[in-house]
Design an enzyme around this catalytic site. Structure first.
Site, PDB file in Angstrom:
ATOM      1  N   HIS A 133      64.433  10.246  53.366  1.00 32.17           N
ATOM      2  CA  HIS A 133      65.124   9.472  52.332  1.00 32.17           C
ATOM      3  C   HIS A 133      66.639   9.608  52.419  1.00 32.17           C
ATOM      4  O   HIS A 133      67.374   8.693  52.044  1.00 32.17           O
ATOM      5  CB  HIS A 133      64.655   9.906  50.948  1.00 32.17           C
ATOM      6  CG  HIS A 133      63.213   9.570  50.681  1.00 32.17           C
ATOM      7  ND1 HIS A 133      62.503  10.113  49.639  1.00 32.17           N
ATOM      8  CD2 HIS A 133      62.347   8.753  51.328  1.00 32.17           C
ATOM      9  CE1 HIS A 133      61.272   9.648  49.651  1.00 32.17           C
ATOM     10  NE2 HIS A 133      61.141   8.825  50.679  1.00 32.17           N
ATOM     11  N   PHE A 373      57.234  14.808  51.921  1.00 33.76           N
ATOM     12  CA  PHE A 373      58.364  15.325  52.695  1.00 33.76           C
ATOM     13  C   PHE A 373      59.609  14.453  52.605  1.00 33.76           C
ATOM     14  O   PHE A 373      60.379  14.352  53.570  1.00 33.76           O
ATOM     15  CB  PHE A 373      57.959  15.521  54.164  1.00 33.76           C
ATOM     16  CG  PHE A 373      56.574  16.069  54.344  1.00 33.76           C
ATOM     17  CD1 PHE A 373      56.187  17.231  53.700  1.00 33.76           C
ATOM     18  CD2 PHE A 373      55.642  15.410  55.126  1.00 33.76           C
ATOM     19  CE1 PHE A 373      54.897  17.732  53.838  1.00 33.76           C
ATOM     20  CE2 PHE A 373      54.358  15.893  55.279  1.00 33.76           C
ATOM     21  CZ  PHE A 373      53.986  17.057  54.631  1.00 33.76           C
ATOM     22  N   CYS A 374      59.841  13.817  51.452  1.00 34.56           N
ATOM     23  CA  CYS A 374      60.983  12.920  51.270  1.00 34.56           C
ATOM     24  C   CYS A 374      61.013  11.849  52.362  1.00 34.56           C
ATOM     25  O   CYS A 374      62.076  11.463  52.855  1.00 34.56           O
ATOM     26  CB  CYS A 374      62.297  13.696  51.244  1.00 34.56           C
ATOM     27  SG  CYS A 374      62.475  14.770  49.815  1.00 34.56           S
ATOM     28  N   ALA A 375      59.828  11.382  52.730  1.00 39.12           N
ATOM     29  CA  ALA A 375      59.693  10.321  53.727  1.00 39.12           C
ATOM     30  C   ALA A 375      58.472   9.486  53.342  1.00 39.12           C
ATOM     31  O   ALA A 375      57.535   9.332  54.126  1.00 39.12           O
ATOM     32  CB  ALA A 375      59.538  10.905  55.123  1.00 39.12           C
TER      33      ALA A 375
END
Length: 430
Positions: A133, A373-375
């Site tokens: 992100h 995982f911020c993805a």
């Protein structure tokens, strides 16, 4: 070259020093029944532990800690010298050009947002949905590309997309995926971008703790990374790259240090033309910069051959162990043979990622990461799901990541625990 490799990024093994130790290697944690076990930290990709040389450098800097750049006293002068030396160290660590700017930031996210604020008017950004992100979200005018089926498709997609863009353009790409650890063909992507007159910024947060990076040799325009993933958990990161966009952009923060003159009317305010000064208003995180530089020095002095060899040995052991467990599936974009750093994400049939992570911690003293995982777009793609946000535990995975201080016992403990979980299908023991 198609991807970063040991042969192209690691110097000869001559004059290498022993791999430095990390703080917390002797940490014990409670597990079921109240007993203590040595902690198996397999969550390096989130935040790596502190290297002992980093802790020593911060401790040495503390007695003379003072303001930077504007003090005449000895402590201030010494602190300023340490801060500016840190800038030179970071520049050398990533192989930057002599005229590249090094702007200290809080982390990679901060660095990417700084660059997003510095783009020339009308710039179009091209970014894959596989990005963290920090690299996916900051851009005001972005073209999002679907996850490529293989590295060559990534290059082709960028080539075709940039061919249809008029005006300034910026390609945003990771060097190593924070989800799968897979290495991206950043040299080839940079070549294509430059052929179309575009620039490229590389998210190197997951690469620089594991591999040598040479910005100039790879012909990159910008790189961003974080100290907390580079064994320097003191709140500092860096944006390194071409100075012109940064020098022409409005200051990232408005305040002291960045300003050269403030008149009675705010319109009379003038700002530094030096991009490093221009975007570092206020008192900087001096100790963070010192820590970041100390980590860079320690890794460079150790040499990459020994670091990469040990990591690849442990990753191969972990992946082979996971592959042998029925019901445990490793996530990968480009297949099992594609080069990667020390990151392995997986799912366990019949259990949510949170159940797996909690059981590993409570029953075995193992620390891993679970979630997206911020993805989010990338994890959904890998799992074959169409939706799922931060609170949706069904569209998540488990990530084990290794680094300096990881041992065979840590890896074997995880494999054994996963084998038990996959066999029993039971979460946390009661």
């Amino acid at each position: 070259m198609s991807v970063l490799s040991l042969s192209t990024l690691s110097p000869a093994a001559a004059n290498e020093r022993p791999i430095p130790a990390v703080l917390g290697a002797d940490l014990e944690v409670p597990v079921k029944g109240g007993r203590l076990v040595p902690y198996a930290n397999l969550d390096y990709a989130a935040s790596a532990p502190c290297l002992e040389p980093v802790s020593a450098a911060v401790t040495a800097a503390l007695p003379a800690y003072s303001s930077v750049h504007r003090g005449a006293g000895y402590a201030s002068q010494l602190t300023t010298a340490r801060y500016e030396q840190a800038r030179h160290t970071v520049r050398a660590f990533v192989g930057a050009r002599t005229d590249d700017a090094v702007v200290f930031t809080r982390n990679t996210t901060d660095a990417m947002n700084l660059l997003a604020r510095s783009l020339p008017e009308g710039t179009t950004t091209v970014v894959f949905d596989t990005e963290h992100h920090a690299s996916l979200l900051p851009w005001p005018d972005a073209v999002r590309l679907a996850p490529p089926a293989f590295p060559g498709e990534a290059i082709r997609a960028v080539d075709e997309t940039l061919a249809g863009i008029e005006g300034p353009a910026l390609l945003v790409v990771t060097a190593a995926s924070n989800v799968t650890g897979e290495l991206w063909p950043i040299a080839g992507l940079a070549h294509v971008a430059h052929r179309h007159g575009a620039r490229v910024v590389v998210d190197a947060a997951q690469l620089v703790p594991h591999r040598r990076l040479n910005l100039a040799a790879l012909d990159l325009d910008y790189v961003a990374f974080s100290g907390h993933k580079l064994y320097a958990p003191f709140g500092s990161g860096a944006l390194v790259g071409r100075a012109d966009w940064l020098a022409e952009a409005a200051p990232y923060l408005l305040g002291g240090g960045a300003v050269t003159s403030v008149g009675a009317d705010g319109e009379e305010t003038s700002w530094s033309d030096d991009p490093e000064v221009r975007h570092e208003a206020g008192t900087p995180n001096v100790l963070g910069a010192v820590a970041l530089a100390a980590a860079c020095d320690a890794l460079a002095a150790t040499g990459w051959t020994a670091l990469v060899r040990e990591e690849e040995r442990l990753v191969a052991r972990l992946r082979a162990g996971i592959a042998g467990i029925e019901g445990v599936r490793e996530l990968s974009l480009w297949g099992p043979d594609h080069p990667r750093v020390g990151i392995v994400s997986f799912t366990v049939d019949g259990l949510t990622a949170r159940e797996v992570a909690e059981s590993l911690s409570a029953d075995h003293g193992i620390g891993v990461r679970d979630g997206k995982f911020c993805a989010h777009p990338f994890v959904r793609h890998l799992l074959g799901t169409s939706d799922g946000g931060c609170q949706d535990g069904t569209a998540s995975a488990v990530r084990a990541s290794i680094g300096i201080g990881t041992t065979e016992e840590h890896v074997d403990r995880l494999i054994g625990a996963l084998r038990d979980l996959a066999t029993t299908g039971v979460g946390i023991s009661s």
